[in-house]
Design an enzyme around this catalytic site. Sequence first.
Site, mmCIF file in Angstrom:
data_model
loop_
_atom_site.group_PDB
_atom_site.id
_atom_site.type_symbol
_atom_site.label_atom_id
_atom_site.label_comp_id
_atom_site.label_asym_id
_atom_site.label_seq_id
_atom_site.Cartn_x
_atom_site.Cartn_y
_atom_site.Cartn_z
ATOM 1 N N GLU A 1 -3.685 57.602 126.190
ATOM 2 C CA GLU A 1 -5.009 58.095 125.815
ATOM 3 C C GLU A 1 -5.813 58.174 127.108
ATOM 4 O OE1 GLU A 1 -9.072 57.313 123.210
ATOM 5 O OE2 GLU A 1 -7.678 55.653 123.462
ATOM 6 N N ASP B 1 -15.771 63.857 128.660
ATOM 7 C CA ASP B 1 -17.047 64.365 129.177
ATOM 8 C C ASP B 1 -16.904 65.876 129.308
ATOM 9 O OD1 ASP B 1 -18.082 61.772 129.442
ATOM 10 O OD2 ASP B 1 -17.057 61.504 131.359
HETATM 11 C C1 LIG Z 1 -17.526 60.320 126.503
HETATM 12 S S1 LIG Z 1 -16.513 58.975 126.952
HETATM 13 C C2 LIG Z 1 -15.355 58.885 125.596
HETATM 14 C C3 LIG Z 1 -14.714 57.521 125.481
HETATM 15 C C4 LIG Z 1 -13.763 57.351 124.301
HETATM 16 N N1 LIG Z 1 -12.629 58.252 124.372
HETATM 17 C C5 LIG Z 1 -14.481 57.568 122.994
HETATM 18 O O1 LIG Z 1 -14.216 58.574 122.319
HETATM 19 O O2 LIG Z 1 -15.310 56.703 122.636
HETATM 20 C C6 LIG Z 1 -15.515 59.665 128.232
HETATM 21 C C7 LIG Z 1 -14.701 58.608 128.987
HETATM 22 O O3 LIG Z 1 -13.861 59.257 129.910
HETATM 23 C C8 LIG Z 1 -13.845 58.518 131.119
HETATM 24 N N2 LIG Z 1 -13.516 59.461 132.197
HETATM 25 C C9 LIG Z 1 -14.037 60.697 132.385
HETATM 26 N N3 LIG Z 1 -13.476 61.293 133.464
HETATM 27 C C10 LIG Z 1 -12.584 60.394 133.958
HETATM 28 C C11 LIG Z 1 -11.682 60.402 135.057
HETATM 29 N N4 LIG Z 1 -11.589 61.461 135.857
HETATM 30 N N5 LIG Z 1 -10.915 59.323 135.278
HETATM 31 C C12 LIG Z 1 -11.002 58.246 134.461
HETATM 32 N N6 LIG Z 1 -11.833 58.166 133.401
HETATM 33 C C13 LIG Z 1 -12.605 59.231 133.151
HETATM 34 C C14 LIG Z 1 -15.228 57.927 131.225
HETATM 35 O O4 LIG Z 1 -15.233 56.773 132.043
HETATM 36 C C15 LIG Z 1 -15.543 57.622 129.759
HETATM 37 O O5 LIG Z 1 -15.212 56.300 129.391
#
Ligand SMILES: C[S@@+](CC[C@H](N)C(=O)[O-])C[C@H]1O[C@@H](n2cnc3c(N)ncnc32)[C@H](O)[C@@H]1O
Length: 227
Positions: free
Chosen positions: A50, A124
């Site tokens: 995931e 994101d």
């Molecule tokens: C909007 S949150 C969604 C979290 C989770 N999947 C949820 O649905 O509750 C997006 C997550 O993606 C992680 N993320 C975004 N770009 C990333 C990257 N390039 N490397 C690691 N993590 C990333 C962020 O740290 C964040 O925790």
Amino acid sequence: MTKRKLDRFAENETFEHFFQPNYYELSKGFALKGKWKKDFFGNDNPVVLELGCGKGEFTVGLAQRYPQKNFIGVDIKGARMWRGAKTALEENLKNVAFVRTRIQLIEHFFTSGEVSEIWITFPDPQPQKPRIRKRLTSPGFLDRYRKICSRNCIIHLKTDNTMFFDYTLETIKDQNLPLYFHTYDVDKNPGSDDVVTINTYYEMLFREQGEKIKYLRFGLFGEGVGE
Ligand SMILES: C[S@@+](CC[C@H](N)C(=O)[O-])C[C@H]1O[C@@H](n2cnc3c(N)ncnc32)[C@H](O)[C@@H]1O
């Protein structure tokens, strides 16, 4: 930084199923690369990632449901990931791990063909043009996934964001990849039980705002057959 965050970071260090190598350690080679099944999980079951797992509800939820698969949540935010890692420990789940890293570095953690399935949950959306390459379904990221995935690997995307969803559909079309299923409203047409019965933290926030949840799944290789 709050004490709670510091406590979580400290506890992450003690978890045997939580990995966060620094750049120096990675440059020497990650010990479990190519060996996750044998050396960490102790089985030959498929490995499912995931990406952007946040608090890891989806990783843990799938692991509870599918003991015959191995699940690894990946994110850069350690304090969020602590929640999933802690739950996995409390529930004695042996088929769960977490990797704290930038997803840009994913090839350092897995070898060719080691991953069977990838879930991308509420990524994101990166709406600004200069940040398009940071979208987790952009061509650059798909190339990275191809380096670690098996030929029949399935990529699942769940999102509230219509722009991101349409962008992904266009990318799949541009690359002539097989699209197996897509829906603009999982509550009307879920496509799979997992999609609607495990809700992530962000999913709950978006549902409260009345957003429709979209879902699609596609393959990384081969001609654009499917649906
Ligand atoms: C909007 S949150 C969604 C979290 C989770 N999947 C949820 O649905 O509750 C997006 C997550 O993606 C992680 N993320 C975004 N770009 C990333 C990257 N390039 N490397 C690691 N993590 C990333 C962020 O740290 C964040 O925790």
